[in-house]
Design a protein around this motif. Structure first.
Motif, PDB file in Angstrom:
ATOM      1  N   ILE B  85     -31.328 -72.518  34.727  1.00  0.00           N
ATOM      2  CA  ILE B  85     -32.656 -72.780  35.298  1.00  0.00           C
ATOM      3  C   ILE B  85     -33.517 -71.520  35.239  1.00  0.00           C
ATOM      4  CG2 ILE B  85     -33.947 -73.260  37.434  1.00  0.00           C
ATOM      5  CD1 ILE B  85     -31.827 -75.246  38.192  1.00  0.00           C
ATOM      6  N   SER B  86     -32.935 -70.380  35.626  1.00  0.00           N
ATOM      7  CA  SER B  86     -33.773 -69.177  35.683  1.00  0.00           C
ATOM      8  C   SER B  86     -34.143 -68.684  34.286  1.00  0.00           C
ATOM      9  CB  SER B  86     -33.112 -68.084  36.522  1.00  0.00           C
ATOM     10  OG  SER B  86     -31.992 -67.585  35.870  1.00  0.00           O
ATOM     11  N   ILE B  87     -33.279 -68.906  33.298  1.00  0.00           N
ATOM     12  CA  ILE B  87     -33.645 -68.533  31.922  1.00  0.00           C
ATOM     13  C   ILE B  87     -34.832 -69.386  31.450  1.00  0.00           C
ATOM     14  CG2 ILE B  87     -32.898 -68.620  29.492  1.00  0.00           C
ATOM     15  CD1 ILE B  87     -30.045 -67.956  30.549  1.00  0.00           C
ATOM     16  N   ILE B  88     -34.731 -70.701  31.699  1.00  0.00           N
ATOM     17  CA  ILE B  88     -35.828 -71.597  31.294  1.00  0.00           C
ATOM     18  C   ILE B  88     -37.104 -71.241  32.065  1.00  0.00           C
ATOM     19  CG2 ILE B  88     -36.599 -74.009  31.232  1.00  0.00           C
ATOM     20  CD1 ILE B  88     -33.545 -74.704  30.949  1.00  0.00           C
ATOM     21  N   HIS B  89     -36.916 -70.942  33.353  1.00  0.00           N
ATOM     22  CA  HIS B  89     -38.006 -70.510  34.229  1.00  0.00           C
ATOM     23  C   HIS B  89     -38.708 -69.274  33.634  1.00  0.00           C
ATOM     24  CE1 HIS B  89     -39.238 -72.021  38.023  1.00  0.00           C
ATOM     25  NE2 HIS B  89     -38.976 -70.964  38.763  1.00  0.00           N
ATOM     26  N   ALA B  90     -37.918 -68.294  33.217  1.00  0.00           N
ATOM     27  CA  ALA B  90     -38.466 -67.035  32.696  1.00  0.00           C
ATOM     28  C   ALA B  90     -39.166 -67.258  31.360  1.00  0.00           C
ATOM     29  CB  ALA B  90     -37.353 -66.008  32.536  1.00  0.00           C
ATOM     30  N   ILE B  91     -38.507 -68.006  30.470  1.00  0.00           N
ATOM     31  CA  ILE B  91     -39.110 -68.260  29.159  1.00  0.00           C
ATOM     32  C   ILE B  91     -40.437 -68.981  29.334  1.00  0.00           C
ATOM     33  CG2 ILE B  91     -38.865 -69.544  26.989  1.00  0.00           C
ATOM     34  CD1 ILE B  91     -35.851 -69.008  27.158  1.00  0.00           C
ATOM     35  N   SER B  92     -40.429 -69.991  30.194  1.00  0.00           N
ATOM     36  CA  SER B  92     -41.649 -70.770  30.402  1.00  0.00           C
ATOM     37  C   SER B  92     -42.764 -69.883  30.974  1.00  0.00           C
ATOM     38  CB  SER B  92     -41.309 -71.971  31.281  1.00  0.00           C
ATOM     39  OG  SER B  92     -42.227 -72.180  32.268  1.00  0.00           O
ATOM     40  N   ALA B  93     -42.412 -69.013  31.920  1.00  0.00           N
ATOM     41  CA  ALA B  93     -43.430 -68.112  32.490  1.00  0.00           C
ATOM     42  C   ALA B  93     -43.958 -67.145  31.433  1.00  0.00           C
ATOM     43  CB  ALA B  93     -42.849 -67.329  33.671  1.00  0.00           C
ATOM     44  N   LEU B  94     -43.069 -66.585  30.614  1.00  0.00           N
ATOM     45  CA  LEU B  94     -43.490 -65.625  29.591  1.00  0.00           C
ATOM     46  C   LEU B  94     -44.362 -66.282  28.533  1.00  0.00           C
ATOM     47  CD1 LEU B  94     -40.239 -63.512  29.128  1.00  0.00           C
ATOM     48  CD2 LEU B  94     -42.460 -62.700  29.930  1.00  0.00           C
ATOM     49  N   VAL B  95     -43.912 -67.463  28.073  1.00  0.00           N
ATOM     50  CA  VAL B  95     -44.680 -68.169  27.038  1.00  0.00           C
ATOM     51  C   VAL B  95     -46.079 -68.505  27.549  1.00  0.00           C
ATOM     52  CG1 VAL B  95     -44.863 -70.361  25.784  1.00  0.00           C
ATOM     53  CG2 VAL B  95     -42.701 -69.092  25.783  1.00  0.00           C
ATOM     54  N   PHE B  96     -46.139 -69.044  28.750  1.00  0.00           N
ATOM     55  CA  PHE B  96     -47.441 -69.438  29.289  1.00  0.00           C
ATOM     56  C   PHE B  96     -48.344 -68.227  29.548  1.00  0.00           C
ATOM     57  CE2 PHE B  96     -45.350 -73.553  30.590  1.00  0.00           C
ATOM     58  CZ  PHE B  96     -46.103 -74.326  29.729  1.00  0.00           C
ATOM     59  N   THR B  97     -47.753 -67.178  30.109  1.00  0.00           N
ATOM     60  CA  THR B  97     -48.576 -66.008  30.421  1.00  0.00           C
ATOM     61  C   THR B  97     -49.139 -65.367  29.163  1.00  0.00           C
ATOM     62  OG1 THR B  97     -47.073 -65.584  32.251  1.00  0.00           O
ATOM     63  CG2 THR B  97     -48.679 -63.882  31.764  1.00  0.00           C
ATOM     64  N   ALA B 193     -35.737 -59.400  35.001  1.00  0.00           N
ATOM     65  CA  ALA B 193     -35.086 -58.905  36.226  1.00  0.00           C
ATOM     66  C   ALA B 193     -35.329 -59.864  37.386  1.00  0.00           C
ATOM     67  CB  ALA B 193     -35.609 -57.515  36.579  1.00  0.00           C
ATOM     68  N   MET B 194     -36.569 -60.328  37.502  1.00  0.00           N
ATOM     69  CA  MET B 194     -36.894 -61.230  38.593  1.00  0.00           C
ATOM     70  C   MET B 194     -36.135 -62.547  38.446  1.00  0.00           C
ATOM     71  SD  MET B 194     -40.676 -62.104  40.004  1.00  0.00           S
ATOM     72  CE  MET B 194     -40.886 -63.305  41.318  1.00  0.00           C
ATOM     73  N   SER B 195     -36.001 -63.010  37.205  1.00  0.00           N
ATOM     74  CA  SER B 195     -35.296 -64.268  36.962  1.00  0.00           C
ATOM     75  C   SER B 195     -33.808 -64.149  37.268  1.00  0.00           C
ATOM     76  CB  SER B 195     -35.499 -64.717  35.528  1.00  0.00           C
ATOM     77  OG  SER B 195     -36.861 -64.936  35.303  1.00  0.00           O
ATOM     78  N   ILE B 196     -33.220 -62.971  36.984  1.00  0.00           N
ATOM     79  CA  ILE B 196     -31.805 -62.776  37.312  1.00  0.00           C
ATOM     80  C   ILE B 196     -31.621 -62.895  38.834  1.00  0.00           C
ATOM     81  CG2 ILE B 196     -29.898 -61.109  37.331  1.00  0.00           C
ATOM     82  CD1 ILE B 196     -30.977 -60.035  34.653  1.00  0.00           C
ATOM     83  N   GLY B 197     -32.552 -62.316  39.578  1.00  0.00           N
ATOM     84  CA  GLY B 197     -32.516 -62.430  41.036  1.00  0.00           C
ATOM     85  C   GLY B 197     -32.621 -63.876  41.489  1.00  0.00           C
ATOM     86  N   MET B 198     -33.562 -64.622  40.881  1.00  0.00           N
ATOM     87  CA  MET B 198     -33.748 -66.022  41.267  1.00  0.00           C
ATOM     88  C   MET B 198     -32.525 -66.854  40.901  1.00  0.00           C
ATOM     89  SD  MET B 198     -37.706 -67.026  40.835  1.00  0.00           S
ATOM     90  CE  MET B 198     -37.894 -66.754  39.117  1.00  0.00           C
ATOM     91  N   GLY B 199     -31.955 -66.540  39.734  1.00  0.00           N
ATOM     92  CA  GLY B 199     -30.769 -67.279  39.275  1.00  0.00           C
ATOM     93  C   GLY B 199     -29.636 -67.172  40.269  1.00  0.00           C
ATOM     94  N   LEU B 200     -29.480 -65.993  40.853  1.00  0.00           N
ATOM     95  CA  LEU B 200     -28.416 -65.771  41.828  1.00  0.00           C
ATOM     96  C   LEU B 200     -28.620 -66.672  43.050  1.00  0.00           C
ATOM     97  CD1 LEU B 200     -25.947 -64.007  42.174  1.00  0.00           C
ATOM     98  CD2 LEU B 200     -27.358 -62.333  43.355  1.00  0.00           C
TER      99      LEU B 200
END
Lengths: 172, 252
Positions: B85-97, B193-200
């Motif tokens: 989830i957090s990897i998809i979350h991060a990719i989606s945030a990066l792509v959109f930003t 880094a933020m996504s790793i935190g959220m993933g946990l």
């Protein structure tokens, strides 16, 4: 277990704060009545930098007169739908939000700030203001040291509104 | 209980308030002389920010919780799911930003809001779909004790994808703030880094739910399909709530 599921369900419905706004009230009370109620909102640096990307059209890092007009019309006034996250009670009863005047916007220490007056001239001791976003999207923050009052004493307390937290400002 | 929850949420908000202000000041203080240590510090804060941020509402924790409460699984799976989830979350945030920044350049905030509403609607519809699929699978396999691994992996991926696709505005904000100041690489690293935190945090929600499931399934013995079905129905409901919320609510 039921509470556990309920908590998860309800918490999922609410976004969490990504914008933090410090509220600096500047109030003058005369003969027990509120004479001036000025608020300055200081928006967190990160949101401010996004906002500046949108509104600082000439990119000078300042908000000019025409940029201020744009902010007022397209950003500030849209918050009418949310009552500007301010809930006013007089003698224990919620009142409709008073007219807002003297809007101005400026940048201070990398933060976009909105200043404005509420045209509220009620008995100070009977009046209380509450700040908070029930959508949980914006965190409104009020601290004792942010408040400036002349002619009365102010009291800041936290208010628990079930699913969001707010602050109350009262006068003594 | 509710009062305690309110205080807890407020405490979380205040932590984020402090971290948010600290991270933006630290990013701004970045210069040529302190770049290595300050960058490390920023990544550390970003990790912590993600951890705390994901305790708050959203980020698919409810979905993960319902899924693992109703489907037999092990703790390793919860970690996998949390990080997926957090990897998809991060990719989606990066792509959109980067997408909005590079293509549109201006009116970021307005697009940002339209976009998060659109992705929220897509996510909600997908969650409803996942729920229906889970109900169907549970019904089809009600006789069998052990499910086919392939079906499980497929549904786990669907759960992760439908929850992770909504970009986290918190991550997007940090990325953009870095971009604006010219720290492109740091922006991407901070998002990770933020996504790793959220993933946990999301993984912990999954582990907690598996522990509940272990208690419940020993009682139900062979009728676990009933629980799976209930889980599916709950996920459909969840998706419907989200859909209503996304269509009704307009943020600014």
């Amino acid at each position: 277990m039921k509470i556990f599921v309920l908590l998860f369900l309800t918490s999922l419905l609410f976004a969490h704060p990504h914008t933090f706004i410090d509220i600096y009230p500047d109030i003058v009370v005369e003969n027990g009545k509120i004479k001036k109620l000025h608020l300055t909102w200081k928006i967190d640096e990160m949101t401010s930098s996004m906002l500046l990307m949108d509104v600082d059209s000439n990119g000078n890092g300042k908000i000019d007169k025409n940029e201020e007009k744009n902010i007022e019309q397209n950003y500030f006034n849209t918050m009418t739908d949310y009552d500007f996250y301010t809930y006013i009670k007089v003698a224990g009863k919620k009142v409709t939000l008073p007219e807002i005047t003297h809007f101005h916007a400026f940048v201070e220490k990398n933060k976009v700030c909105y200043g404005f007056d509420f045209e509220l001239h009620t008995n100070a001791k009977e009046t209380s203001l509450e700040f908070g976003d029930s959508d949980f999207y914006i965190a409104m923050v009020l601290k004792d040291e942010f408040v400036k009052v002349k002619g009365a004493k102010a009291k800041v307390t936290g208010v628990d509104n079930d699913f969001y937290y707010g602050y109350r400002l009262e006068f003594k | 209980m509710m009062e305690l929850y309110g205080h807890f949420m407020q405490q979380l908000v205040m932590y984020q308030y402090q971290i948010n202000s600290y991270i933006s000041q630290t990013i701004r203080s970045l210069n040529d002389e302190n770049s290595f240590t300050t960058s490390l510090l920023i990544l550390g804060i970003a990790f912590l920010y993600g951890l705390v941020h994901a305790i708050g509402p959203g980020h698919g924790k409810a979905l993960v919780a319902v899924y693992f409460t109703s489907n037999k699984s092990d703790y390793k799976k919860a970690f996998k799911m949390g990080y997926l989830i957090s990897i998809i979350h991060a990719i989606s945030a990066l792509v959109f930003t980067f997408g909005i920044f590079l293509i549109l350049k201006t009116m970021f905030r307005r697009h940002f809001n339209e976009l998060s509403q659109t992705t929220m609607i897509i996510s909600a519809v997908m969650i409803i779909g996942v729920g229906l699929y889970l109900v169907y699978e549970a019904y089809k396999d009600k006789g069998k004790i052990e499910k086919k691994q392939k079906v499980k992996t497929k549904s786990e991926f669907a759960v992760a994808f439908s929850a992770g696709i909504v970009p986290c505005p918190g991550v997007m904000t940090i990325v953009l703030f870095n971009i604006v100041l010219g720290h492109y690489f740091l922006g991407v690293a901070a998002a990770i880094a933020m996504s790793i935190g959220m993933g946990l945090t999301i993984s912990l929600a999954g582990i907690f739910s598996i522990a509940i499931n272990k208690k419940v399934t020993t009682k139900l013995e062979k009728k676990t399909y009933l629980l799976e079905m209930m889980g599916g129905v709950l996920i459909v409901l969840l998706g419907s709530f989200l859909l209503l919320g996304a269509m009704g609510g307009h943020h600014h």
